[in-house]
Design an enzyme around this catalytic site. Structure first.
Site, PDB file in Angstrom:
ATOM      1  CG  HIS A 254      38.268  30.712  35.383  1.00  0.00           C
ATOM      2  ND1 HIS A 254      38.450  29.352  35.450  1.00  0.00           N
ATOM      3  CD2 HIS A 254      38.860  31.219  36.501  1.00  0.00           C
ATOM      4  CE1 HIS A 254      39.139  29.054  36.536  1.00  0.00           C
ATOM      5  NE2 HIS A 254      39.405  30.183  37.192  1.00  0.00           N
TER       6      HIS A 254
ATOM      7  CG  HIS B 278      39.914  34.203  40.545  1.00  0.00           C
ATOM      8  ND1 HIS B 278      39.173  33.519  41.473  1.00  0.00           N
ATOM      9  CD2 HIS B 278      40.288  33.276  39.605  1.00  0.00           C
ATOM     10  CE1 HIS B 278      39.112  32.237  41.145  1.00  0.00           C
ATOM     11  NE2 HIS B 278      39.783  32.064  40.009  1.00  0.00           N
TER      12      HIS B 278
ATOM     13  CG  HIS C 292      38.225  27.128  40.610  1.00  0.00           C
ATOM     14  ND1 HIS C 292      37.253  28.078  40.563  1.00  0.00           N
ATOM     15  CD2 HIS C 292      39.389  27.751  40.241  1.00  0.00           C
ATOM     16  CE1 HIS C 292      37.786  29.232  40.188  1.00  0.00           C
ATOM     17  NE2 HIS C 292      39.087  29.058  39.979  1.00  0.00           N
TER      18      HIS C 292
ATOM     19  CD  GLU D 182      43.737  25.559  39.343  1.00  0.00           C
ATOM     20  OE1 GLU D 182      42.950  25.622  40.308  1.00  0.00           O
ATOM     21  OE2 GLU D 182      44.477  26.518  39.005  1.00  0.00           O
TER      22      GLU D 182
ATOM     23  CG  ASP E 204      42.739  31.287  36.988  1.00  0.00           C
ATOM     24  OD1 ASP E 204      41.811  31.610  37.757  1.00  0.00           O
ATOM     25  OD2 ASP E 204      43.468  30.293  37.193  1.00  0.00           O
ATOM     26  CG  ASP E 205      44.147  34.417  39.496  1.00  0.00           C
ATOM     27  OD1 ASP E 205      43.341  35.064  40.179  1.00  0.00           O
ATOM     28  OD2 ASP E 205      44.156  33.169  39.431  1.00  0.00           O
TER      29      ASP E 205
HETATM   30  N1  ADE Z   1      41.822  31.664  43.241  1.00  0.00           N
HETATM   31  C1  ADE Z   1      42.385  32.498  42.356  1.00  0.00           C
HETATM   32  N2  ADE Z   1      42.908  31.809  41.325  1.00  0.00           N
HETATM   33  C2  ADE Z   1      42.656  30.496  41.567  1.00  0.00           C
HETATM   34  C3  ADE Z   1      42.922  29.293  40.869  1.00  0.00           C
HETATM   35  N3  ADE Z   1      43.592  29.268  39.708  1.00  0.00           N
HETATM   36  N4  ADE Z   1      42.526  28.133  41.424  1.00  0.00           N
HETATM   37  C4  ADE Z   1      41.886  28.135  42.594  1.00  0.00           C
HETATM   38  N5  ADE Z   1      41.600  29.226  43.284  1.00  0.00           N
HETATM   39  C5  ADE Z   1      41.974  30.411  42.773  1.00  0.00           C
HETATM   40 ZN    ZN Z   2      40.373  30.399  38.972  1.00  0.00          ZN
END
Ligand code: ADE
Ligand code: ZN
Length: 324
Positions: free
Chosen positions: A15, A17, A192, A195, A273-274
């Protein structure tokens, strides 16, 4: 376990991006290279905005900064930087999300995005990579279907399709036809769900989109029946604890439901994630999670092993990684 021991554990990141690995320094470098003036005075000014109220307030910044990514070379440099970082954390396989619609709407063609991603992937020595294009759920099902049409000529380059961006108000059921078409073309699904959205979105992702993994999924805990099903079917959940803290899904790391998820027998994996926006790459996610919850070495091994098992790698490749 110390950092070196954690880094030595072979793991898969499931996971991630790629746009979320854009560090402020690289954003400014690319802005200069592309003749773009960013609406931030400095790297420090930009970093001071990394304080989010929720998913949407993060996404607003994430999409704004994505504007510096213009050429194949930009996507190559971004991906190469992530892969070098991931290799140091013991990531041996990464399944990387990207957002084709976020680039297309800025006039960056899919071919340029793919050329850049694939150049970095081909040059990667230590980390194998699968790519997963995601549909932006807030742009709706018609735009997703159109995007799928553009992706299909490159279908052999992808391990799956995914669904991301603003969750609440955009339930998976809207995308049932898009995912049915992807499946008919041989592309499995991830999404996703859970969340910020309710357990019902996780059920829809499973029953209507037929996902093989659920991204995040932490809100399954609001629904004991769903938890029992996820545990029974061993549906992998790509959990991102640092993301959940920074996006206010949970108040702090100690309040994260990871221990409850493990106790419930869920197939949990740890992911970043990011990472450029949430304060830690996956090595840091493992380290901080293990420390906060006092996880045993066996529990940490289990998380890493689950990440490999939950990947789209063929069984022999998974086995090779697990035996490594
Ligand atoms: N795009 C990038 N990070 C995300 C996240 N945590 N949830 C949904 N879309 C995303
Ligand atoms: Zn994500």
């Amino acid at each position: 376990m110390d950092h070196a021991q954690l880094a030595a554990l072979p793991k898969a990141e499931l996971h991630l991006h790629i746009e979320g690995t854009l560090e402020p320094e690289l954003a400014f470098t690319l802005a200069r290279r592309n003749g773009i003036t960013l609406p931030f005075a400095s790297i420090e000014d930009l970093r001071s905005r990394y304080d989010y109220r929720n998913l949407q307030s993060f996404l607003d910044l994430y999409y704004a900064l994505t504007d510096v990514l213009r050429t194949a070379e930009d996507f190559r440099d971004l991906t190469a930087a992530y892969l070098a970082r991931a290799a140091r954390d013991g990531v041996r396989h990464a399944e990387i999300f990207f957002d084709p619609q976020a680039h297309r709407r800025r006039g960056v063609p899919l071919a340029a995005v793919l050329e850049g991603l694939q150049a970095a992937v081909s040059a990667s020595r230590d980390v194998s990579v699968y790519l997963i294009p995601c549909f932006l759920r807030d742009l709706g099902p018609d735009a997703a279907m159109e995007t799928l049409g553009e992706l299909l000529p490159f279908a052999g380059s992808f391990a799956a399709v995914g669904l991301d961006s603003a969750e609440v108000g955009y339930p998976p059921e809207l995308f049932v036809d898009v995912f049915a078409r992807a499946r008919a073309e041989g592309l499995p699904a991830v999404a996703h769900a859970g969340e910020e959205g309710p357990p019902e979105y996780i059920r829809q992702a499973l029953d209507l989109l037929r996902v093989r993994r659920v991204d995040h999924g932490v809100r399954c805990l609001d629904d004991p029946e769903l938890v029992a099903r996820l545990a029974d079917e061993q549906i992998p959940l790509t959990v991102c604890p640092l993301s959940n803290v920074r996006l206010a899904v949970v108040p702090d790391l100690a309040a994260h439901p990871l221990p409850r998820m493990l106790d419930a027998g869920l197939a949990v994996t740890l992911n970043s994630d990011d990472p450029a926006y949430f304060g830690g790459y996956v090595g840091e996610v493992y380290a901080r999670t293990a420390e906060t919850f006092g996880l045993s070495a066996a529990e940490v091994h289990r998380l890493a092993e689950t990440s490999v098992r939950a990947s789209f790698l063929p069984p022999a490749a998974r086995q090779r990684l697990l035996g490594a």
